[in-house]
Design a protein around this motif. Structure first.
Motif, PDB file in Angstrom:
ATOM      1  N   ILE A   1     -22.351  51.600  36.387  1.00  9.12           N
ATOM      2  CA  ILE A   1     -22.927  51.543  35.040  1.00  9.12           C
ATOM      3  C   ILE A   1     -22.713  52.880  34.339  1.00  9.12           C
ATOM      4  O   ILE A   1     -22.293  52.938  33.174  1.00  9.12           O
ATOM      5  CB  ILE A   1     -24.417  51.184  35.110  1.00  9.12           C
ATOM      6  CG1 ILE A   1     -24.588  49.803  35.753  1.00  9.12           C
ATOM      7  CG2 ILE A   1     -25.043  51.204  33.713  1.00  9.12           C
ATOM      8  CD1 ILE A   1     -26.023  49.455  36.067  1.00  9.12           C
ATOM      9  N   GLY A   2     -22.990  53.972  35.052  1.00 13.86           N
ATOM     10  CA  GLY A   2     -22.750  55.284  34.478  1.00 13.86           C
ATOM     11  C   GLY A   2     -21.284  55.515  34.180  1.00 13.86           C
ATOM     12  O   GLY A   2     -20.921  56.097  33.154  1.00 13.86           O
ATOM     13  N   ARG A   3     -20.413  55.067  35.077  1.00  5.03           N
ATOM     14  CA  ARG A   3     -18.979  55.222  34.854  1.00  5.03           C
ATOM     15  C   ARG A   3     -18.516  54.422  33.639  1.00  5.03           C
ATOM     16  O   ARG A   3     -17.634  54.869  32.888  1.00  5.03           O
ATOM     17  CB  ARG A   3     -18.215  54.784  36.097  1.00  5.03           C
ATOM     18  CG  ARG A   3     -18.395  55.738  37.283  1.00  5.03           C
ATOM     19  CD  ARG A   3     -17.779  55.187  38.558  1.00  5.03           C
ATOM     20  NE  ARG A   3     -17.943  56.133  39.656  1.00  5.03           N
ATOM     21  CZ  ARG A   3     -17.635  55.858  40.920  1.00  5.03           C
ATOM     22  NH1 ARG A   3     -17.160  54.654  41.231  1.00  5.03           N
ATOM     23  NH2 ARG A   3     -17.808  56.765  41.869  1.00  5.03           N
ATOM     24  N   ALA A   4     -19.086  53.245  33.450  1.00  5.31           N
ATOM     25  CA  ALA A   4     -18.727  52.437  32.279  1.00  5.31           C
ATOM     26  C   ALA A   4     -19.136  53.141  30.990  1.00  5.31           C
ATOM     27  O   ALA A   4     -18.407  53.096  29.982  1.00  5.31           O
ATOM     28  CB  ALA A   4     -19.388  51.061  32.366  1.00  5.31           C
ATOM     29  N   MET A   5     -20.296  53.796  30.999  1.00  3.85           N
ATOM     30  CA  MET A   5     -20.762  54.519  29.819  1.00  3.85           C
ATOM     31  C   MET A   5     -19.819  55.665  29.465  1.00  3.85           C
ATOM     32  O   MET A   5     -19.442  55.848  28.299  1.00  3.85           O
ATOM     33  CB  MET A   5     -22.175  55.048  30.060  1.00  3.85           C
ATOM     34  CG  MET A   5     -23.212  53.962  30.253  1.00  3.85           C
ATOM     35  SD  MET A   5     -24.811  54.597  30.798  1.00  3.85           S
ATOM     36  CE  MET A   5     -25.360  55.387  29.301  1.00  3.85           C
TER      37      MET A   5
ATOM     38  N   GLY B   1     -24.585  53.995  20.959  1.00  2.00           N
ATOM     39  CA  GLY B   1     -24.323  52.635  21.406  1.00  2.00           C
ATOM     40  C   GLY B   1     -23.815  52.615  22.831  1.00  2.00           C
ATOM     41  O   GLY B   1     -24.015  51.630  23.546  1.00  2.00           O
ATOM     42  N   PHE B   2     -23.151  53.713  23.275  1.00  2.00           N
ATOM     43  CA  PHE B   2     -22.708  53.752  24.666  1.00  2.00           C
ATOM     44  C   PHE B   2     -23.908  53.623  25.600  1.00  2.00           C
ATOM     45  O   PHE B   2     -23.808  53.068  26.696  1.00  2.00           O
ATOM     46  CB  PHE B   2     -21.957  55.050  24.957  1.00  2.00           C
ATOM     47  CG  PHE B   2     -22.830  56.272  25.042  1.00  2.00           C
ATOM     48  CD1 PHE B   2     -23.390  56.659  26.250  1.00  2.00           C
ATOM     49  CD2 PHE B   2     -23.119  57.015  23.915  1.00  2.00           C
ATOM     50  CE1 PHE B   2     -24.213  57.770  26.328  1.00  2.00           C
ATOM     51  CE2 PHE B   2     -23.930  58.133  23.985  1.00  2.00           C
ATOM     52  CZ  PHE B   2     -24.484  58.510  25.189  1.00  2.00           C
ATOM     53  N   ASP B   3     -25.075  54.129  25.144  1.00  2.00           N
ATOM     54  CA  ASP B   3     -26.283  54.073  25.962  1.00  2.00           C
ATOM     55  C   ASP B   3     -26.781  52.647  26.148  1.00  2.00           C
ATOM     56  O   ASP B   3     -27.548  52.369  27.071  1.00  2.00           O
ATOM     57  CB  ASP B   3     -27.385  54.926  25.331  1.00  2.00           C
ATOM     58  CG  ASP B   3     -27.663  54.529  23.892  1.00  2.00           C
ATOM     59  OD1 ASP B   3     -26.736  54.618  23.061  1.00  2.00           O
ATOM     60  OD2 ASP B   3     -28.805  54.133  23.585  1.00  2.00           O
ATOM     61  N   GLY B   4     -26.365  51.739  25.258  1.00  2.00           N
ATOM     62  CA  GLY B   4     -26.789  50.347  25.376  1.00  2.00           C
ATOM     63  C   GLY B   4     -26.330  49.699  26.664  1.00  2.00           C
ATOM     64  O   GLY B   4     -26.924  48.706  27.116  1.00  2.00           O
ATOM     65  N   ILE B   5     -25.276  50.242  27.292  1.00  2.00           N
ATOM     66  CA  ILE B   5     -24.801  49.701  28.566  1.00  2.00           C
ATOM     67  C   ILE B   5     -25.902  49.748  29.611  1.00  2.00           C
ATOM     68  O   ILE B   5     -26.045  48.837  30.437  1.00  2.00           O
ATOM     69  CB  ILE B   5     -23.565  50.486  29.052  1.00  2.00           C
ATOM     70  CG1 ILE B   5     -22.382  50.261  28.096  1.00  2.00           C
ATOM     71  CG2 ILE B   5     -23.178  50.074  30.476  1.00  2.00           C
ATOM     72  CD1 ILE B   5     -21.157  51.088  28.429  1.00  2.00           C
ATOM     73  N   SER B   6     -26.715  50.803  29.568  1.00  2.00           N
ATOM     74  CA  SER B   6     -27.775  50.939  30.568  1.00  2.00           C
ATOM     75  C   SER B   6     -28.832  49.852  30.440  1.00  2.00           C
ATOM     76  O   SER B   6     -29.563  49.575  31.392  1.00  2.00           O
ATOM     77  CB  SER B   6     -28.432  52.319  30.457  1.00  2.00           C
ATOM     78  OG  SER B   6     -29.107  52.467  29.214  1.00  2.00           O
TER      79      SER B   6
END
Length: 479
Positions: free
Chosen positions: A242-246, A224-229
């Motif tokens: 975006i990567g940092r948020a993941m 689900g962390f990948d959903g940020i992308s």
């Protein structure tokens, strides 16, 4: 003091790859972080605690710790690719541009298996839980209500979704805090096994095969962390954020998972039975809550699980799935009508409605089966794991092979280790998941063949211009 990037710069991130900026760029770093946490569900272990406990010989906290470390390698690869290609579509976009368009199509096709099935599973689990609390309302009615509610919220724009996410995250964290406070007090009073390091390491039962077998279950909580992308075209931040948020979401969720399972493991009322018989009813965490605070705490944690899975998690899962369909459709690799953006709310309207329809149909069908939940549970993650394998390959191909990067750690060592870990998980997945996964992949290969035979081979818009590598130096993209 930092300032948000110029809006024209974030728009240019998409337009330089040949797309128009159609989605609304309103999400902040905090919105992205909350979205990732909601997608992973801070209280996700409530529902699968017993299975991980039994599979790990009681070392459930260790299983989640290793699972978090394992997924950090995948998060790092995501962070690298989203900086090179800051657009919606996740693995589909990254592998299509990082390796080749046909590979991107297959990666998108495979991860669709996970994204399409996940909302249906979440709705079903939540509806069954709500039915157990309110028997007078049938499962199908709860399921339909959850689908309609989430579809309305998602249809009216990503800003409304973000606001709802904040409320739901706060509610989940409050309930988790209540459990932890009551649980720690109970342990201090001598209930359960008392304070111990055994959930983290038990010399009597420890073995690497045992622990890694449990990790293959625990790691599912982190998906689900990948959903940020998927929200790259709706973020007003620069691409690296975006990567940092993941990574931040993964670390925070992992810490919460470890703490709550540690406390719950010490409160299990009948540990030998749970180790020997597993948790077929999925009530082990609620039994631990009952041992700590009584029936009210068991009921509160069960209700929280139902709402978190059926509303909060399903809400963001539906949003992510619709963005994946949108990204593939605008490249003519899905029906074109799925690329339609609602001009008022700036969301992929048709894709959102299609995901709702599929989730409703799938949920109702699985609700009619006795093994509906267990069957879906074995299937939903195979697609994501397989697509993640392609993601790691794309990092090496794009940065090292194609662009000659000498950042060996981030562009070679990390993706190779991540690939090997996920390969282990895929190999050890249940047979049913492997069979469906490879059947689905086979169907995707047939669709890809049909594209070529009809003169519609997969192509991505403007595979020219430049991308930015991890050092922010321009790297020429192949023609």
């Amino acid at each position: 003091m930092t300032h948000p990037p110029d809006p024209s710069e974030t728009v240019a991130q998409v337009e330089r790859f040949g797309y128009r900026q159609e989605l609304s760029r309103t999400l902040t770093f905090t919105d992205l972080l909350i979205y990732g946490l909601i997608f992973m569900v801070p209280i996700a272990p409530f529902g699968i605690f017993g299975s991980v406990y039994a599979g790990s010989g009681g070392m459930v906290a260790l299983a989640y710790l290793i699972g978090m470390v394992a997924m950090m390698f995948t998060a790092s690869s995501y962070a690298q690719m989203v900086r090179a290609f800051p657009m919606a579509g996740s693995v589909y976009s990254y592998t299509g541009r990082g390796i080749a368009p046909p590979v991107g199509f297959l990666a998108g096709w495979v991860i669709l298996l996970d994204y399409v099935l996940v909302p249906g599973l979440l709705y079903l689990v939540a509806s069954v839980a709500m039915h157990s609390l309110v028997p007078g309302v049938p499962v199908w009615a709860w399921l339909a209500a959850f689908v309609v509610l989430n579809t309305v919220v998602n249809y009216f724009g990503i800003q409304l979704t973000a606001r709802v996410n904040r409320v739901m995250l706060a509610a989940e964290l409050v309930i988790l805090l209540i459990f932890l406070v009551v649980g720690v007090i109970a342990l201090a009073q001598g209930k359960g096994a008392g304070f111990s390091l055994r959930p983290l390491f038990d010399a009597d039962t420890f073995s690497w095969p045992l622990v890694f077998g449990a990790v293959s279950i625990a790691v599912l909580s982190f998906l689900g962390f990948d959903g940020i992308s998927m929200l790259a075209e709706e973020s007003r931040e620069e691409a690296r954020q975006i990567g940092r948020a993941m990574i931040a979401a993964l670390l925070l969720a992992g810490a919460l998972f470890i703490v709550q399972t540690w406390v719950a493991a010490l409160l299990v009322p009948d540990a030998p039975s749970l180790l020997d018989n597993g948790d077929p009813e999925g009530t082990a965490f609620y039994d631990a809550a009952r041992a700590a605070g009584g029936g009210w705490l068991a009921g509160l944690t069960a209700l929280a699980t139902a709402i978190a899975w059926g509303f909060a998690n399903s809400l963001v899962a539906q949003a992510a799935t619709s963005r994946l369909l949108y990204a593939m459709a605008r490249d003519r690799q899905m029906p074109r009508f799925l690329a339609r953006i609602n001009p008022k709310h700036k969301v992929p309207a048709n894709a959102t409605l299609l995901v709702a329809a599929i989730s409703l149909a799938l949920g109702l069908y699985m609700a009619s089966r006795d093994d509906g939940i267990s069957l879906l549970s074995t299937l939903v993650n195979f697609g994501a794991m397989t697509a993640f394998l392609a993601l790691h390959v794309s990092v090496v191909t794009h940065y090292v092979v194609r662009n000659g990067s000498r950042d060996w750690l981030r562009h070679l060592v990390v993706p190779v280790i991540g690939f090997l870990i996920l390969l282990y998980v895929v190999i050890n997945a249940k047979v049913a998941a492997q069979v469906l996964g490879f059947v689905w992949l086979g169907v995707g290969l047939l669709v890809l063949l049909a594209f070529y035979l009809t003169g519609r081979r997969p192509e991505l818009a403007a595979l020219v211009d430049v991308a930015h590598d991890s050092t922010d130096e321009p790297v020429k993209e192949p023609q």
